[in-house]
Scaffold this motif. Sequence first.
Motif, PDB file in Angstrom:
ATOM      1  N   ASP A  91      64.613 -50.502  57.343  1.00 45.25           N
ATOM      2  CA  ASP A  91      63.298 -49.966  56.692  1.00 45.25           C
ATOM      3  C   ASP A  91      62.565 -49.005  57.601  1.00 45.25           C
ATOM      4  O   ASP A  91      62.067 -48.022  56.987  1.00 45.25           O
ATOM      5  CB  ASP A  91      62.457 -51.202  55.906  1.00 45.25           C
ATOM      6  CG  ASP A  91      63.098 -52.064  54.992  1.00 45.25           C
ATOM      7  OD1 ASP A  91      64.131 -51.756  54.615  1.00 45.25           O
ATOM      8  OD2 ASP A  91      62.687 -53.095  54.729  1.00 45.25           O
ATOM      9  N   ARG A  92      62.232 -49.652  58.757  1.00 39.14           N
ATOM     10  CA  ARG A  92      61.515 -48.524  59.477  1.00 39.14           C
ATOM     11  C   ARG A  92      62.110 -47.513  59.907  1.00 39.14           C
ATOM     12  O   ARG A  92      61.644 -46.197  60.109  1.00 39.14           O
ATOM     13  CB  ARG A  92      60.876 -49.470  60.732  1.00 39.14           C
ATOM     14  CG  ARG A  92      61.782 -49.647  62.053  1.00 39.14           C
ATOM     15  CD  ARG A  92      60.835 -50.053  63.190  1.00 39.14           C
ATOM     16  NE  ARG A  92      61.802 -50.939  64.111  1.00 39.14           N
ATOM     17  CZ  ARG A  92      61.807 -52.014  64.292  1.00 39.14           C
ATOM     18  NH1 ARG A  92      60.607 -52.921  63.804  1.00 39.14           N
ATOM     19  NH2 ARG A  92      62.482 -52.523  65.203  1.00 39.14           N
ATOM     20  N   GLN A 115      66.326 -39.464  48.566  1.00 38.74           N
ATOM     21  CA  GLN A 115      67.113 -39.761  49.261  1.00 38.74           C
ATOM     22  C   GLN A 115      66.921 -41.074  50.308  1.00 38.74           C
ATOM     23  O   GLN A 115      67.759 -42.005  50.666  1.00 38.74           O
ATOM     24  CB  GLN A 115      67.654 -38.641  50.302  1.00 38.74           C
ATOM     25  CG  GLN A 115      68.132 -37.434  49.577  1.00 38.74           C
ATOM     26  CD  GLN A 115      69.646 -37.576  49.239  1.00 38.74           C
ATOM     27  OE1 GLN A 115      70.287 -38.005  50.212  1.00 38.74           O
ATOM     28  NE2 GLN A 115      69.829 -37.481  47.975  1.00 38.74           N
ATOM     29  N   ALA A 116      65.894 -41.187  50.651  1.00 37.32           N
ATOM     30  CA  ALA A 116      65.207 -42.365  51.499  1.00 37.32           C
ATOM     31  C   ALA A 116      65.560 -43.786  50.464  1.00 37.32           C
ATOM     32  O   ALA A 116      65.941 -44.713  51.242  1.00 37.32           O
ATOM     33  CB  ALA A 116      63.749 -42.405  51.812  1.00 37.32           C
ATOM     34  N   VAL A 117      65.323 -43.720  49.547  1.00 33.11           N
ATOM     35  CA  VAL A 117      65.271 -45.083  48.609  1.00 33.11           C
ATOM     36  C   VAL A 117      66.785 -45.297  48.365  1.00 33.11           C
ATOM     37  O   VAL A 117      67.158 -46.483  48.505  1.00 33.11           O
ATOM     38  CB  VAL A 117      64.658 -44.752  47.207  1.00 33.11           C
ATOM     39  CG1 VAL A 117      65.186 -45.894  46.274  1.00 33.11           C
ATOM     40  CG2 VAL A 117      63.291 -44.612  47.243  1.00 33.11           C
ATOM     41  N   GLU A 118      67.726 -44.353  48.196  1.00 33.26           N
ATOM     42  CA  GLU A 118      69.124 -44.347  48.439  1.00 33.26           C
ATOM     43  C   GLU A 118      69.495 -44.929  49.457  1.00 33.26           C
ATOM     44  O   GLU A 118      70.426 -45.913  49.364  1.00 33.26           O
ATOM     45  CB  GLU A 118      69.871 -43.260  47.993  1.00 33.26           C
ATOM     46  CG  GLU A 118      69.756 -42.647  46.597  1.00 33.26           C
ATOM     47  CD  GLU A 118      70.071 -43.761  45.404  1.00 33.26           C
ATOM     48  OE1 GLU A 118      71.245 -44.560  45.832  1.00 33.26           O
ATOM     49  OE2 GLU A 118      69.273 -44.010  44.784  1.00 33.26           O
ATOM     50  N   LEU A 119      69.283 -44.715  50.755  1.00 32.03           N
ATOM     51  CA  LEU A 119      69.571 -45.168  51.946  1.00 32.03           C
ATOM     52  C   LEU A 119      69.091 -46.752  52.088  1.00 32.03           C
ATOM     53  O   LEU A 119      69.866 -47.526  52.564  1.00 32.03           O
ATOM     54  CB  LEU A 119      68.741 -44.539  53.166  1.00 32.03           C
ATOM     55  CG  LEU A 119      69.719 -43.328  53.606  1.00 32.03           C
ATOM     56  CD1 LEU A 119      68.864 -42.401  54.539  1.00 32.03           C
ATOM     57  CD2 LEU A 119      71.109 -43.405  54.177  1.00 32.03           C
ATOM     58  N   ALA A 120      67.996 -46.849  51.752  1.00 31.65           N
ATOM     59  CA  ALA A 120      67.299 -48.149  51.749  1.00 31.65           C
ATOM     60  C   ALA A 120      68.011 -49.161  50.634  1.00 31.65           C
ATOM     61  O   ALA A 120      68.361 -50.441  51.038  1.00 31.65           O
ATOM     62  CB  ALA A 120      65.859 -48.390  51.081  1.00 31.65           C
ATOM     63  N   LYS A 121      68.280 -48.960  49.626  1.00 32.37           N
ATOM     64  CA  LYS A 121      69.069 -49.520  48.546  1.00 32.37           C
ATOM     65  C   LYS A 121      70.437 -49.740  49.393  1.00 32.37           C
ATOM     66  O   LYS A 121      71.169 -51.193  49.103  1.00 32.37           O
ATOM     67  CB  LYS A 121      69.391 -48.947  47.396  1.00 32.37           C
ATOM     68  CG  LYS A 121      68.247 -49.076  46.410  1.00 32.37           C
ATOM     69  CD  LYS A 121      68.509 -48.212  45.381  1.00 32.37           C
ATOM     70  CE  LYS A 121      67.304 -48.039  44.224  1.00 32.37           C
ATOM     71  NZ  LYS A 121      67.596 -47.278  42.968  1.00 32.37           N
ATOM     72  N   THR A 125      67.518 -54.660  52.356  1.00 33.17           N
ATOM     73  CA  THR A 125      67.421 -55.508  51.473  1.00 33.17           C
ATOM     74  C   THR A 125      67.157 -55.052  49.900  1.00 33.17           C
ATOM     75  O   THR A 125      66.879 -54.059  49.683  1.00 33.17           O
ATOM     76  CB  THR A 125      66.289 -56.634  52.047  1.00 33.17           C
ATOM     77  OG1 THR A 125      64.891 -55.827  51.615  1.00 33.17           O
ATOM     78  CG2 THR A 125      66.317 -57.014  53.468  1.00 33.17           C
ATOM     79  N   ALA A 126      67.085 -56.232  49.059  1.00 30.67           N
ATOM     80  CA  ALA A 126      66.823 -55.848  47.950  1.00 30.67           C
ATOM     81  C   ALA A 126      65.660 -55.513  47.458  1.00 30.67           C
ATOM     82  O   ALA A 126      65.268 -54.564  46.500  1.00 30.67           O
ATOM     83  CB  ALA A 126      67.001 -57.446  46.993  1.00 30.67           C
ATOM     84  N   GLN A 127      64.390 -55.727  48.370  1.00 36.59           N
ATOM     85  CA  GLN A 127      63.156 -54.976  48.311  1.00 36.59           C
ATOM     86  C   GLN A 127      62.998 -53.773  49.013  1.00 36.59           C
ATOM     87  O   GLN A 127      61.959 -53.163  48.779  1.00 36.59           O
ATOM     88  CB  GLN A 127      62.136 -56.137  48.765  1.00 36.59           C
ATOM     89  CG  GLN A 127      62.193 -57.469  47.868  1.00 36.59           C
ATOM     90  CD  GLN A 127      63.199 -58.487  48.541  1.00 36.59           C
ATOM     91  OE1 GLN A 127      63.553 -58.253  49.599  1.00 36.59           O
ATOM     92  NE2 GLN A 127      63.637 -59.233  47.674  1.00 36.59           N
ATOM     93  N   SER A 128      63.791 -53.442  49.747  1.00 37.48           N
ATOM     94  CA  SER A 128      63.836 -52.252  50.769  1.00 37.48           C
ATOM     95  C   SER A 128      63.447 -51.039  49.788  1.00 37.48           C
ATOM     96  O   SER A 128      62.761 -50.134  50.249  1.00 37.48           O
ATOM     97  CB  SER A 128      64.904 -52.016  51.483  1.00 37.48           C
ATOM     98  OG  SER A 128      65.161 -53.016  52.576  1.00 37.48           O
ATOM     99  N   GLY A 129      64.115 -50.499  48.736  1.00 36.58           N
ATOM    100  CA  GLY A 129      64.131 -49.458  47.904  1.00 36.58           C
ATOM    101  C   GLY A 129      62.640 -49.216  47.551  1.00 36.58           C
ATOM    102  O   GLY A 129      62.200 -48.304  47.647  1.00 36.58           O
TER     103      GLY A 129
END
Length: 169
Positions: A91-92, A115-121, A125-129
């Motif tokens: 996440d960081r 793009q950041a949300v796609e990387l986070a997903k 984790t499930a909450q990262s996006g």
Amino acid sequence: MGEVGEDSTRPTSPRAQAREAAFQILFHWDINPEFGPEVIERFLWENVPQEGASAFASDLIRGVMEMRERLDEELEAVSENWTVSRMAVADRTILRLGAYELLYTDTPGEVIIDQAVELAKRFGTAQSGAFVNGILDRLMHKVRHQTSGAPARGRDPKDKKTPPALRES
């Protein structure tokens, strides 16, 4: 329909591939900052074959590495009850990458956040996006508010100066 075993979440655009490669290098750097530039060059050569995309990835990596402290300050300023050091490494890393793009490039904020949300997903984790989306959205609105509605654009991180949008009045 894709082949059996084909990873349909792999980025297709050269810039998305560049962001993913930058994320991977920066994730590794967060854990082990002692690896040399030859590792970065080889990784980009193997994973981002398009010259322009490779240069973009290299710029992102260098910028985040050089501006990490400033990025962390800005992220903490918009992160409610979180310090960057307490965030998951994935996440960081994604947040630093997104913050760098928001503050120092002319890429539209909505594209950066998407793009950041796609990387986070993909890597978090499930909450990262949702976590990444919320923090980067707050940062984008802060930057736009401080620049009278225009996003922060075109600053050269090499000069290590505070972006005009974030200077004290």
